[in-house]
Design an enzyme around this catalytic site. Sequence first.
Site: not given
Length: 169
Positions: A71, A77, A80-81, A85
């Site tokens: 990713h 990076v 964002g998930c 989480d």
Amino acid sequence: MEQRQSSFTYEEILTCSRGEMFGPGNPQLPLPPMLMLDRITEVSEDGGENGKGHIRAEYDINPDRWFFPCHFAGDPVMPGCLGLDALWQMTGFYLGWLGLEGKGRAISVGEIRFAGQITPETKLVEFGVDFKRVMKGRLNLGIGDGWVKADGETVFTAKDLRVGLFKDQ
């Protein structure tokens, strides 16, 4: 009144991942690599932005973290998930720490704002959740606002995080 532990090491957090900390059928953190916390630095029933409790945690970043190679290739990076989480994980942990029962499940988040990113050059990610409300009853529910900092700079905020504890799933 018994004083509860207010910080947890990685090894202690792993007991929660294995379902040993709060007992069978109660809140449990995921195992690595989905465990997004290396330390819980502070947890309290009071304080925080709303005076209704808070939790703080840290996650060490290095280029070897599992998500960087995929990713994105050539532009690594942290997704964002995964930050979101982590905030849900902390909210569920908090409910278990309060002594509430049931299996933790993320329910929703109201609003998310990204203001930066976490890259392999980042050294430390800090997470915080400030609780607005904890409902105790047939459904145990935690509601709070969270933030994510990369090397001290806020890169992410989440409002109205909701985690519920469900019995007999």
